[in-house]
Design an enzyme around this catalytic site. Structure first.
Site, PDB file in Angstrom:
ATOM      1  N   ARG A   1      23.343 -39.748 -13.856  1.00  0.00           N
ATOM      2  CA  ARG A   1      22.215 -39.845 -14.786  1.00  0.00           C
ATOM      3  C   ARG A   1      21.891 -38.491 -15.416  1.00  0.00           C
ATOM      4  NH1 ARG A   1      18.440 -43.796 -11.128  1.00  0.00           N
ATOM      5  NH2 ARG A   1      19.115 -45.740 -12.097  1.00  0.00           N
TER       6      ARG A   1
ATOM      7  N   ARG B   1      16.379 -40.165 -17.571  1.00  0.00           N
ATOM      8  CA  ARG B   1      15.095 -40.274 -16.880  1.00  0.00           C
ATOM      9  C   ARG B   1      14.277 -39.012 -17.143  1.00  0.00           C
ATOM     10  NH1 ARG B   1      16.549 -44.910 -15.962  1.00  0.00           N
ATOM     11  NH2 ARG B   1      16.631 -45.971 -13.941  1.00  0.00           N
TER      12      ARG B   1
ATOM     13  N   SER C   1      -8.825 -14.867 -18.575  1.00  0.00           N
ATOM     14  CA  SER C   1      -9.689 -14.232 -17.570  1.00  0.00           C
ATOM     15  C   SER C   1      -9.714 -12.713 -17.765  1.00  0.00           C
ATOM     16  CB  SER C   1      -9.173 -14.539 -16.163  1.00  0.00           C
ATOM     17  OG  SER C   1      -8.957 -15.925 -16.031  1.00  0.00           O
TER      18      SER C   1
ATOM     19  N   VAL D   1       2.117 -30.013  -9.363  1.00  0.00           N
ATOM     20  CA  VAL D   1       2.857 -29.798  -8.100  1.00  0.00           C
ATOM     21  C   VAL D   1       3.325 -28.343  -8.045  1.00  0.00           C
ATOM     22  CG1 VAL D   1       5.054 -30.342  -6.955  1.00  0.00           C
ATOM     23  CG2 VAL D   1       3.636 -32.182  -7.866  1.00  0.00           C
TER      24      VAL D   1
ATOM     25  N   ASP E   1       2.676 -18.828 -15.043  1.00  0.00           N
ATOM     26  CA  ASP E   1       3.505 -18.906 -16.258  1.00  0.00           C
ATOM     27  C   ASP E   1       4.283 -17.624 -16.572  1.00  0.00           C
ATOM     28  OD1 ASP E   1       2.415 -21.391 -16.439  1.00  0.00           O
ATOM     29  OD2 ASP E   1       1.210 -21.000 -18.229  1.00  0.00           O
TER      30      ASP E   1
ATOM     31  N   GLY F   1      21.262 -24.009 -12.132  1.00  0.00           N
ATOM     32  CA  GLY F   1      22.506 -24.381 -12.813  1.00  0.00           C
ATOM     33  C   GLY F   1      22.283 -25.571 -13.721  1.00  0.00           C
ATOM     34  N   ALA F   2      21.189 -25.563 -14.464  1.00  0.00           N
ATOM     35  CA  ALA F   2      20.891 -26.681 -15.368  1.00  0.00           C
ATOM     36  C   ALA F   2      21.856 -26.652 -16.546  1.00  0.00           C
ATOM     37  CB  ALA F   2      19.451 -26.570 -15.863  1.00  0.00           C
TER      38      ALA F   2
ATOM     39  N   ARG G   1       1.935 -25.699  -9.151  1.00  0.00           N
ATOM     40  CA  ARG G   1       0.910 -24.671  -8.986  1.00  0.00           C
ATOM     41  C   ARG G   1       0.389 -24.563  -7.550  1.00  0.00           C
ATOM     42  NH1 ARG G   1      -3.181 -24.748 -13.917  1.00  0.00           N
ATOM     43  NH2 ARG G   1      -4.637 -25.580 -12.405  1.00  0.00           N
TER      44      ARG G   1
ATOM     45  N   MET H   1       5.573 -26.555 -15.966  1.00  0.00           N
ATOM     46  CA  MET H   1       4.425 -25.952 -16.641  1.00  0.00           C
ATOM     47  C   MET H   1       4.841 -24.755 -17.494  1.00  0.00           C
ATOM     48  SD  MET H   1       1.000 -25.997 -14.366  1.00  0.00           S
ATOM     49  CE  MET H   1      -0.033 -27.453 -14.308  1.00  0.00           C
TER      50      MET H   1
HETATM   51  O1  F6P Z   1      -2.140 -21.639 -15.498  1.00  0.00           O
HETATM   52  C1  F6P Z   1      -1.460 -21.918 -16.677  1.00  0.00           C
HETATM   53  C2  F6P Z   1      -1.065 -23.325 -16.683  1.00  0.00           C
HETATM   54  O2  F6P Z   1      -0.304 -23.493 -15.551  1.00  0.00           O
HETATM   55  C3  F6P Z   1      -0.304 -23.840 -17.907  1.00  0.00           C
HETATM   56  O3  F6P Z   1       1.064 -23.720 -17.821  1.00  0.00           O
HETATM   57  C4  F6P Z   1      -0.752 -25.275 -17.945  1.00  0.00           C
HETATM   58  O4  F6P Z   1      -0.634 -25.799 -19.225  1.00  0.00           O
HETATM   59  C5  F6P Z   1      -2.172 -25.161 -17.527  1.00  0.00           C
HETATM   60  O5  F6P Z   1      -2.218 -24.133 -16.585  1.00  0.00           O
HETATM   61  C6  F6P Z   1      -2.802 -26.407 -16.958  1.00  0.00           C
HETATM   62  O6  F6P Z   1      -4.125 -26.146 -16.710  1.00  0.00           O
HETATM   63  P1  F6P Z   1      -5.174 -27.171 -16.156  1.00  0.00           P
HETATM   64  O7  F6P Z   1      -4.987 -27.215 -14.680  1.00  0.00           O
HETATM   65  O8  F6P Z   1      -6.498 -26.610 -16.534  1.00  0.00           O
HETATM   66  O9  F6P Z   1      -4.876 -28.486 -16.788  1.00  0.00           O
END
Ligand code: F6P
Length: 370
Positions: free
Chosen positions: A178, A271, A120, A278, A143, A201-202, A280, A185
């Site tokens: 487990r 697993r 953008s 979720v 990100d 703490g992974a 975002r 993302m």
């Molecule tokens: O905004 C970046 C991002 O969150 C990436 O990490 C992810 O791969 C992508 O968006 C997913 O985008 P879309 O919603 O277009 O599938």
């Protein structure tokens, strides 16, 4: 007060992946502009809407004053984007940008704020250098993959959502001893995985900047799982946070891992969980609202001072050449060209910032795990 026809008009759009806090930026832009007697026009669906001329007023005239429209009042607390967003291929063409420019001119708009990520802001730079329209950008991407800024709108909320999810997964993982691989993302950038893994703490974190070959990857995960469960018969869990950008698909990784565990550690289950979109959504955190509001204020201020072709950056790690400090000590003007070059090096691994992130992860891995 200026007459209607003389008042400057600012357009604003949200573009690319939405990020929590975009609405807080929209609200701040409308309020700041209105306080200075300037109209704000929202563009629906990002650059797609700009090319189609889809405008909607975000301010209105009430008596002698300009005011934000009432529906913006609660917007700061809302996730997503009220204007809608899109990923536009057409806008990358000269023809697409010409249509967008014509629509802005026809509507008497001389200023544009672009709220979005790398793609953008690349579009914002093209528009700024190809026209007389003043264009400024606000970094928004969960990100944290935008150069020349310490953070982008949405990063903090996304990390809090990931952390909440990792805590929940850890509860059930401990109950069954487990191992979980949780994908977050981050198509090109492992920041979310790195930062969340420290906070949760992974036991391990996988990120694209690490570049481990697939075979070594599965073997090293199995070794770590054996080490953790071998050391303690109690309610332990193994938590592996994986960035989306790591080449091996998560469920394929879990299947290969389970095959190894069946031989090496019978009875231990692996697993996989993909958090996906979720991460975002949701109400923006305090920090995202605060950063968005101050960058929104800064964007209007920059435009009214005659600035163009720059991004409002939040506390850059170092002040890049050509950058300008503002009255807000946390907000800096960075030329879009400088920022785009910094973003490219952040993503290809050559940026000192990427190297710092990777070195920090290598230093803490195995130390901060629980
Ligand atoms: O905004 C970046 C991002 O969150 C990436 O990490 C992810 O791969 C992508 O968006 C997913 O985008 P879309 O919603 O277009 O599938």
């Amino acid at each position: 007060m200026n007459s209607l026809s003389q008042r400057p008009r600012i357009a604003v759009l949200t573009s690319g992946g939405d990020a929590p806090g975009m609405n807080a930026a929209l609200r701040a832009i409308a309020r700041t502009a209105a306080a200075r007697g300037v109209d704000v026009v929202g563009v629906r669906r990002g650059y797609e809407g700009l090319m189609a001329g889809e405008f909607t007023a975000l301010t209105q005239v009430v008596g002698d004053f300009v005011e934000p429209i009432p529906s913006l009042r609660p917007a700061g607390a809302m996730g997503g984007t009220l204007l809608g967003s899109a990923r536009s291929k057409d806008f990358r063409t000269k023809n697409g940008r010409c249509r967008a420019l014509q629509n802005l001119r026809d509507a008497g708009i001389g200023n544009l704020v672009v709220i979005g990520g790398n793609g953008s802001l690349t579009g914002a730079h093209a528009l700024a250098i190809e026209s007389e329209i003043q264009v400024v950008g606000i970094p928004a991407s969960i990100d944290n993959d935008i150069g020349s800024t310490a953070t982008s709108i949405g990063v903090d909320t996304a990390l809090n959502t990931i952390l909440e999810s990792l805590d929940r997964i850890s509860d059930t993982a401990r109950a069954h001893r487990r191992a979980f691989v949780v994908e977050v993302m981050g198509r090109q950038c492992g920041y979310l995985a790195m930062a969340a893994s420290i906070a949760a703490g992974a036991d391990l974190v996988l990120f694209p900047e690490g570049r481990t070959p697939d075979e070594d990857l599965v073997a090293s995960l199995a070794d770590e799982i054996a080490r953790v469960f071998g050391a303690d018969p109690g309610p332990r869990r193994v938590l592996i946070v994986k960035a989306e950008g790591v080449a091996m698909p998560t469920m394929e990784l879990v299947t290969s891992l389970q095959d190894r565990l069946d031989v090496a550690l019978p009875g231990v289950d692996a697993r996989g969980v993909i958090l996906g979109h979720v991460v975002r959504g949701g109400r923006p955190s305090y920090r995202d609202r605060m950063v968005a509001a101050r960058l929104g204020y800064g964007a209007v201020d920059a435009l009214l001072k005659g600035a163009t072709d720059l991004m409002l950056a939040w506390r850059p790690h170092r002040i890049p050449e050509g950058a300008t400090r503002t009255a807000d000590p946390s907000v800096t003007w960075v030329p879009l060209k400088v920022m785009l070059a910094e973003t490219a090096s952040l993503l290809d691994g050559s940026s000192p910032e990427t190297q710092r992130r990777v070195a920090m992860m290598q230093a803490v891995e195995g130390v901060l795990a629980v």
